[in-house]
Design an enzyme around this catalytic site. Structure first.
Site, PDB file in Angstrom:
ATOM      1  N   TYR A  71      14.110  42.187 -49.231  1.00 47.45           N
ATOM      2  CA  TYR A  71      15.415  42.594 -48.772  1.00 47.45           C
ATOM      3  C   TYR A  71      15.621  43.880 -47.833  1.00 47.45           C
ATOM      4  CZ  TYR A  71      19.976  45.055 -49.136  1.00 47.45           C
ATOM      5  OH  TYR A  71      21.069  45.777 -48.955  1.00 47.45           O
TER       6      TYR A  71
ATOM      7  N   LYS B 269      16.817  44.485 -43.557  1.00 47.52           N
ATOM      8  CA  LYS B 269      17.891  45.309 -43.002  1.00 47.52           C
ATOM      9  C   LYS B 269      17.101  46.292 -41.670  1.00 47.52           C
ATOM     10  CE  LYS B 269      21.079  44.383 -45.555  1.00 47.52           C
ATOM     11  NZ  LYS B 269      22.564  43.522 -44.622  1.00 47.52           N
TER      12      LYS B 269
ATOM     13  N   ASN C 169      29.581  31.084 -46.571  1.00 48.88           N
ATOM     14  CA  ASN C 169      29.061  30.007 -47.312  1.00 48.88           C
ATOM     15  C   ASN C 169      29.275  29.934 -48.737  1.00 48.88           C
ATOM     16  OD1 ASN C 169      27.293  31.578 -48.320  1.00 48.88           O
ATOM     17  ND2 ASN C 169      25.384  30.896 -47.532  1.00 48.88           N
TER      18      ASN C 169
ATOM     19  N   SER D  36      21.846  49.265 -44.502  1.00 47.92           N
ATOM     20  CA  SER D  36      21.736  49.995 -45.754  1.00 47.92           C
ATOM     21  C   SER D  36      20.924  51.479 -45.905  1.00 47.92           C
ATOM     22  CB  SER D  36      21.166  48.973 -46.656  1.00 47.92           C
ATOM     23  OG  SER D  36      20.776  49.575 -47.885  1.00 47.92           O
TER      24      SER D  36
ATOM     25  N   THR E  53      18.835  51.852 -47.707  1.00 45.85           N
ATOM     26  CA  THR E  53      17.547  51.384 -48.104  1.00 45.85           C
ATOM     27  C   THR E  53      16.443  51.513 -47.233  1.00 45.85           C
ATOM     28  OG1 THR E  53      16.423  49.790 -49.046  1.00 45.85           O
ATOM     29  CG2 THR E  53      17.838  49.084 -47.156  1.00 45.85           C
TER      30      THR E  53
ATOM     31  N   GLY F  91      32.919  37.959 -49.619  1.00 47.72           N
ATOM     32  CA  GLY F  91      32.111  38.806 -50.467  1.00 47.72           C
ATOM     33  C   GLY F  91      32.668  40.003 -50.750  1.00 47.72           C
TER      34      GLY F  91
HETATM   35  C1  UD1 Z   1      19.824  48.932 -54.045  1.00 50.18           C
HETATM   36  C2  UD1 Z   1      19.605  49.465 -52.384  1.00 50.18           C
HETATM   37  C3  UD1 Z   1      20.814  49.194 -51.829  1.00 50.18           C
HETATM   38  C4  UD1 Z   1      21.206  47.577 -51.694  1.00 50.18           C
HETATM   39  C5  UD1 Z   1      21.591  47.315 -53.014  1.00 50.18           C
HETATM   40  C6  UD1 Z   1      21.939  45.696 -53.095  1.00 50.18           C
HETATM   41  C7  UD1 Z   1      18.150  51.655 -52.203  1.00 50.18           C
HETATM   42  C8  UD1 Z   1      18.106  52.956 -52.196  1.00 50.18           C
HETATM   43  N1  UD1 Z   1      19.330  50.888 -52.535  1.00 50.18           N
HETATM   44  O1  UD1 Z   1      20.817  49.813 -54.675  1.00 50.18           O
HETATM   45  O2  UD1 Z   1      20.293  49.422 -50.468  1.00 50.18           O
HETATM   46  O3  UD1 Z   1      22.173  47.490 -50.963  1.00 50.18           O
HETATM   47  O4  UD1 Z   1      20.291  47.599 -53.942  1.00 50.18           O
HETATM   48  O5  UD1 Z   1      21.879  45.514 -54.412  1.00 50.18           O
HETATM   49  O6  UD1 Z   1      17.258  50.822 -52.051  1.00 50.18           O
HETATM   50  N2  UD1 Z   1      20.808  51.433 -62.729  1.00 50.18           N
HETATM   51  C9  UD1 Z   1      20.670  51.401 -64.187  1.00 50.18           C
HETATM   52  N3  UD1 Z   1      21.082  50.456 -65.000  1.00 50.18           N
HETATM   53  C10 UD1 Z   1      21.447  49.078 -64.499  1.00 50.18           C
HETATM   54  C11 UD1 Z   1      21.701  49.083 -63.017  1.00 50.18           C
HETATM   55  C12 UD1 Z   1      21.301  50.128 -62.358  1.00 50.18           C
HETATM   56  O7  UD1 Z   1      20.176  52.425 -64.712  1.00 50.18           O
HETATM   57  O8  UD1 Z   1      21.728  48.272 -65.351  1.00 50.18           O
HETATM   58  C13 UD1 Z   1      20.355  52.657 -61.820  1.00 50.18           C
HETATM   59  C14 UD1 Z   1      19.346  52.172 -60.844  1.00 50.18           C
HETATM   60  O9  UD1 Z   1      18.159  52.620 -61.525  1.00 50.18           O
HETATM   61  C15 UD1 Z   1      19.804  53.080 -59.886  1.00 50.18           C
HETATM   62  C16 UD1 Z   1      21.396  53.446 -59.990  1.00 50.18           C
HETATM   63  O10 UD1 Z   1      21.705  52.798 -61.150  1.00 50.18           O
HETATM   64  O11 UD1 Z   1      19.390  54.470 -60.172  1.00 50.18           O
HETATM   65  C17 UD1 Z   1      21.985  52.088 -58.916  1.00 50.18           C
HETATM   66  O12 UD1 Z   1      21.477  50.902 -58.957  1.00 50.18           O
HETATM   67  P1  UD1 Z   1      22.211  49.890 -58.228  1.00 50.18           P
HETATM   68  O13 UD1 Z   1      23.616  49.677 -58.521  1.00 50.18           O
HETATM   69  O14 UD1 Z   1      21.207  48.569 -58.578  1.00 50.18           O
HETATM   70  O15 UD1 Z   1      22.028  50.167 -56.562  1.00 50.18           O
HETATM   71  P2  UD1 Z   1      20.450  50.596 -55.774  1.00 50.18           P
HETATM   72  O16 UD1 Z   1      19.408  50.117 -56.650  1.00 50.18           O
HETATM   73  O17 UD1 Z   1      20.740  52.132 -55.610  1.00 50.18           O
END
Ligand code: UD1
Length: 345
Positions: free
Chosen positions: A151, A155, A34, A126, A128, A12
């Site tokens: 999820y 954790k 896996n 995490s 999280t 991964g």
């Molecule tokens: C979340 C969890 C983290 C977990 C991870 C796994 C929290 C704080 N974090 O991370 O523990 O391991 O998911 O997938 O719960 N964003 C956009 N557009 C996009 C994608 C993301 O604006 O297309 C923004 C999101 O709103 C966020 C930031 O980018 O504010 C980061 O997003 P992402 O990379 O998905 O991570 P988390 O949600 O922080």
């Protein structure tokens, strides 16, 4: 004697970078995965970087009997347990899948560690577990909050399973690393994040948009209570994060732990907004991203970043790579993937 580490989820994203750093630090590594969210070709990337071929077993950690065979074949000094499902949205739709995968795998690992007298476990936790904290940055003393997704709850529960197991079984020790947001790729661009289908996470979506694979990036919300209205996260370079695992394993195998279960925040200590990420990515890679602001994403928290002081002091580990270099590495990896895909067409 060379110490041997079992890395579950080793093909991964974080597992592969950690495998490289372990090998470069002189450890032997055995990978089980896996391949549910990774590819065998990652092993080739690891070989290119390190010149070493890592023994690989396609095993699901939920399969106790098959996992037992791996433990029986090698003597391990430590286990790093990455193997888990991690898509927040999917976990809301399929909670049982997430609970079964993430909890049973950990319980199997702990059982086999006892059976085969493997004393040391590094666990992928995490940030999280903090949810939306009242006070930022979050330290390890910040109270954990009720999870907002199955999820996140896995954790939380996994940390509790480890805490209770370590208390009951003195032969088992563990370090849980609470990751903030890992991004970027190995500087060689031989390994990186390999999302399946439409990426959930910000950086793969950004790089795929820059590459023209996605027409547009959506920014989830600009009405948060933050300076520019977008969410704030602590983006940590994946190789820096990988190195934290090497340090954690060293601390365990050298008997330097101060308690049988230790927890560390692994972040940079710097909060960066989504819009800042986008702007920096554009700047350092000299390109323009097509994006639009859309509504908030369900379950997103407004802001979180780490107080990494405890990890800095106790582990002697610190995030070193700048956001700029990390975002350059993410783009280099995307271009590497695109070139490879073109060749295979
Ligand atoms: C979340 C969890 C983290 C977990 C991870 C796994 C929290 C704080 N974090 O991370 O523990 O391991 O998911 O997938 O719960 N964003 C956009 N557009 C996009 C994608 C993301 O604006 O297309 C923004 C999101 O709103 C966020 C930031 O980018 O504010 C980061 O997003 P992402 O990379 O998905 O991570 P988390 O949600 O922080």
């Amino acid at each position: 004697m060379t110490k041997r580490v079992l890395v579950t989820g080793g093909t991964g994203y974080i597992g592969s970078h950690t495998t490289v750093e372990l090998l470069e630090a002189g450890y032997d590594v055995v990978i089980v995965d896996n391949l549910s969210n990774s590819e065998r070709s990652v092993l080739g990337g690891i070989r290119k970087i390190t010149g070493r071929t890592v023994p690989f077993h396609k095993v699901d950690c939920g399969n106790l009997a098959r996992l037992r065979r791996v433990f029986a074949r090698y003597g391990f000094d430590a286990v790093i347990h990455f193997a888990a499902s991690k898509a927040v949205g999917e976990s809301v739709e399929q909670p049982l899948l997430y609970y079964r995968n993430n909890l049973v795998s950990l319980m199997n690992i702990l059982q086999l560690m006892r059976e085969f007298r493997v004393p040391n476990l590094v666990f992928s936790s995490s940030c999280t577990v903090y949810g939306q904290a009242e006070k930022l940055p979050v330290s390890e003393q910040t109270p954990r909050r009720e999870a907002t997704s199955p999820y996140g709850n896995t954790k939380h529960i996994c940390e509790d399973i480890i805490r209770d197991s370590v208390a009951a079984y003195p032969e088992v020790h563990s370090i849980a690393l609470r990751y903030f947001n890992p991004i970027g790729a190995h500087p060689s661009a031989e390994i990186g994040e390999l999302p399946r289908g439409v990426p959930n996470n910000l950086i793969p979506f950004v790089t795929q948009t820059a590459a023209g694979i996605r027409p547009m990036l959506s920014i989830f919300g600009d009405d948060y209570n933050t300076p520019d209205g977008s969410c704030i996260r602590d983006y940590i370079n994946v190789r820096d994060l990988a190195k934290a695992h090497v340090v954690a394993v060293g601390r365990m195998v050298d008997g330097r732990m101060k308690a049988p279960f230790e927890v560390f925040n692994v972040g940079t200590g710097r909060g960066v907004s989504t819009l800042e990420v986008v702007r920096t990515f554009e700047q350092v890679n000299n390109l323009k991203l097509i994006y639009k602001i859309v509504g908030r994403r369900a379950g997103d928290i407004e802001a979180v970043w780490a107080d990494p002081a405890f990890a800095n002091k106790e582990l002697g580990w610190k995030a070193e790579t700048s956001l700029e270099d990390t975002l350059r590495s993410a783009w280099a990896w995307q271009r590497h993937l695109d070139a490879k895909n073109k060749k295979n067409q």
